[in-house]
Design an enzyme around this catalytic site. Structure first.
Site, PDB file in Angstrom:
ATOM      1  CG  ASN A 199     -88.212  35.143 -15.328  1.00  0.00           C
ATOM      2  OD1 ASN A 199     -88.725  34.124 -14.854  1.00  0.00           O
ATOM      3  ND2 ASN A 199     -88.427  35.531 -16.576  1.00  0.00           N
TER       4      ASN A 199
ATOM      5  CE1 TYR B  25     -92.955  29.663 -19.650  1.00  0.00           C
ATOM      6  CE2 TYR B  25     -92.486  27.774 -18.249  1.00  0.00           C
ATOM      7  CZ  TYR B  25     -92.651  29.141 -18.410  1.00  0.00           C
ATOM      8  OH  TYR B  25     -92.507  29.988 -17.336  1.00  0.00           O
TER       9      TYR B  25
ATOM     10  NE  ARG C 280     -96.422  39.824 -19.927  1.00  0.00           N
ATOM     11  CZ  ARG C 280     -95.559  38.909 -20.368  1.00  0.00           C
ATOM     12  NH1 ARG C 280     -95.547  37.689 -19.834  1.00  0.00           N
ATOM     13  NH2 ARG C 280     -94.700  39.180 -21.320  1.00  0.00           N
TER      14      ARG C 280
ATOM     15  CG  PHE D  72     -85.043  29.539 -23.489  1.00  0.00           C
ATOM     16  CD1 PHE D  72     -86.331  29.355 -23.001  1.00  0.00           C
ATOM     17  CD2 PHE D  72     -84.836  30.497 -24.472  1.00  0.00           C
ATOM     18  CE1 PHE D  72     -87.401  30.107 -23.480  1.00  0.00           C
ATOM     19  CE2 PHE D  72     -85.905  31.260 -24.957  1.00  0.00           C
ATOM     20  CZ  PHE D  72     -87.192  31.063 -24.458  1.00  0.00           C
TER      21      PHE D  72
ATOM     22  CG  HIS E  19     -96.101  32.468 -16.320  1.00  0.00           C
ATOM     23  ND1 HIS E  19     -95.633  32.574 -17.608  1.00  0.00           N
ATOM     24  CD2 HIS E  19     -97.457  32.352 -16.420  1.00  0.00           C
ATOM     25  CE1 HIS E  19     -96.657  32.510 -18.455  1.00  0.00           C
ATOM     26  NE2 HIS E  19     -97.766  32.367 -17.753  1.00  0.00           N
TER      27      HIS E  19
ATOM     28  CD  GLU F 171    -100.310  31.130 -19.740  1.00  0.00           C
ATOM     29  OE1 GLU F 171    -100.454  31.977 -18.836  1.00  0.00           O
ATOM     30  OE2 GLU F 171     -99.352  31.152 -20.547  1.00  0.00           O
TER      31      GLU F 171
ATOM     32  CE  LYS G 102     -91.377  31.776 -14.708  1.00  0.00           C
ATOM     33  NZ  LYS G 102     -90.426  32.252 -15.749  1.00  0.00           N
TER      34      LYS G 102
ATOM     35  CB  THR H 265     -88.575  38.433 -20.225  1.00  0.00           C
ATOM     36  OG1 THR H 265     -89.872  38.553 -20.814  1.00  0.00           O
ATOM     37  CG2 THR H 265     -88.208  36.970 -20.118  1.00  0.00           C
TER      38      THR H 265
ATOM     39  NE  ARG I 206     -90.476  37.821 -14.819  1.00  0.00           N
ATOM     40  CZ  ARG I 206     -91.076  37.560 -15.975  1.00  0.00           C
ATOM     41  NH1 ARG I 206     -91.181  38.510 -16.903  1.00  0.00           N
ATOM     42  NH2 ARG I 206     -91.562  36.357 -16.211  1.00  0.00           N
TER      43      ARG I 206
HETATM   44  P1  DAT Z   1     -92.202  35.971 -20.017  1.00  0.00           P
HETATM   45  O1  DAT Z   1     -92.069  34.981 -18.894  1.00  0.00           O
HETATM   46  O2  DAT Z   1     -91.802  37.356 -19.600  1.00  0.00           O
HETATM   47  O3  DAT Z   1     -93.549  35.926 -20.677  1.00  0.00           O
HETATM   48  P2  DAT Z   1     -91.198  34.550 -22.369  1.00  0.00           P
HETATM   49  O4  DAT Z   1     -92.596  34.054 -22.568  1.00  0.00           O
HETATM   50  O5  DAT Z   1     -90.524  35.187 -23.527  1.00  0.00           O
HETATM   51  O6  DAT Z   1     -91.113  35.571 -21.129  1.00  0.00           O
HETATM   52  O7  DAT Z   1     -90.269  33.334 -21.888  1.00  0.00           O
HETATM   53  C1  DAT Z   1     -90.763  32.394 -20.964  1.00  0.00           C
HETATM   54  C2  DAT Z   1     -89.678  32.120 -19.959  1.00  0.00           C
HETATM   55  O8  DAT Z   1     -88.580  31.491 -20.602  1.00  0.00           O
HETATM   56  C3  DAT Z   1     -89.089  33.366 -19.290  1.00  0.00           C
HETATM   57  O9  DAT Z   1     -89.846  33.786 -18.180  1.00  0.00           O
HETATM   58  C4  DAT Z   1     -87.723  32.895 -18.904  1.00  0.00           C
HETATM   59  C5  DAT Z   1     -87.367  31.911 -20.014  1.00  0.00           C
HETATM   60  N1  DAT Z   1     -86.576  32.590 -21.043  1.00  0.00           N
HETATM   61  C6  DAT Z   1     -87.005  33.448 -21.982  1.00  0.00           C
HETATM   62  N2  DAT Z   1     -86.021  33.871 -22.766  1.00  0.00           N
HETATM   63  C7  DAT Z   1     -84.913  33.252 -22.320  1.00  0.00           C
HETATM   64  C8  DAT Z   1     -83.547  33.252 -22.709  1.00  0.00           C
HETATM   65  N3  DAT Z   1     -83.113  33.992 -23.724  1.00  0.00           N
HETATM   66  N4  DAT Z   1     -82.678  32.489 -22.007  1.00  0.00           N
HETATM   67  C9  DAT Z   1     -83.094  31.733 -20.975  1.00  0.00           C
HETATM   68  N5  DAT Z   1     -84.382  31.679 -20.546  1.00  0.00           N
HETATM   69  C10 DAT Z   1     -85.263  32.424 -21.216  1.00  0.00           C
HETATM   70 MG    MG Z   2     -94.463  34.491 -21.857  1.00  0.00          MG
END
Ligand code: DAT
Ligand code: MG
Length: 149
Positions: free
Chosen positions: A112, A49, A85, A57, A115, A126, A9, A91, A102
């Protein structure tokens, strides 16, 4: 063989962690089959996303992904989706295990660093969203017989 989508990212790029990420995936034994640096369009970020569209968010996440260049990659190997992963970590970097990307380099969920696709079907979606078929290179690593029994 299985493939997954990984993206460094904007924060990972700005913090000069592209090499570190590639090093970890290479050292593990996965094969790089696609790689490009790019500025992400709003449309692509929103599609990527899409499952989070209703989350609070979502707007700031899309904004962040579009704010500076990312490095998009496709990695190949047995079980690479789940293993990536694990290499990436949970996350929220504050609670990701040390030893994960991370966990070793981040402190906040909105920064973080990286991805990784969360399932085989997600990875297929994707990869086709981010890469044209001709951007992916199928090749046989010379050390394959030393990685797989
Ligand atoms: P991951 O990237 O581990 O698959 P995710 O799919 O739940 O996690 O979320 C996608 C992204 O969105 C994550 O990398 C960071 C952001 N994100 C997730 N939960 C969040 C939150 N509670 N507040 C802010 N950003 C968040
Ligand atoms: Mg995800």
């Amino acid at each position: 063989m299985e493939r997954t989508f990984v993206m460094v990212k904007p924060d990972g790029v700005q913090r000069n962690l592209v090499g570190e990420v590639i090093r970890r995936f290479e050292a593990k034994g996965f094969t790089l089959v696609g790689l490009k640096m790019m500025k992400v369009s709003r449309e692509l970020a929103e599609q990527h996303y899409d499952v989070h569209r209703e989350r609070p968010f979502f707007g700031s996440l899309v904004e962040f992904i579009c704010s500076a260049p990312v490095v998009a990659m496709v990695w190949e190997g047995d079980g690479v989706v789940a293993s990536a992963r694990k290499l990436i970590g949970a996350t929220n970097p504050l609670t990701s295990e040390p030893g994960t990307i991370r966990g070793d380099f981040g402190v906040s969920i909105g920064r973080n660093l990286i991805h990784g696709s969360d399932a085989i079907e997600t990875a297929q979606r994707e990869i086709s969203l981010w890469f044209a078929p001709e951007e992916l290179v199928s090749w046989e690593p010379a050390n394959k017989s030393w990685l797989y029994e």
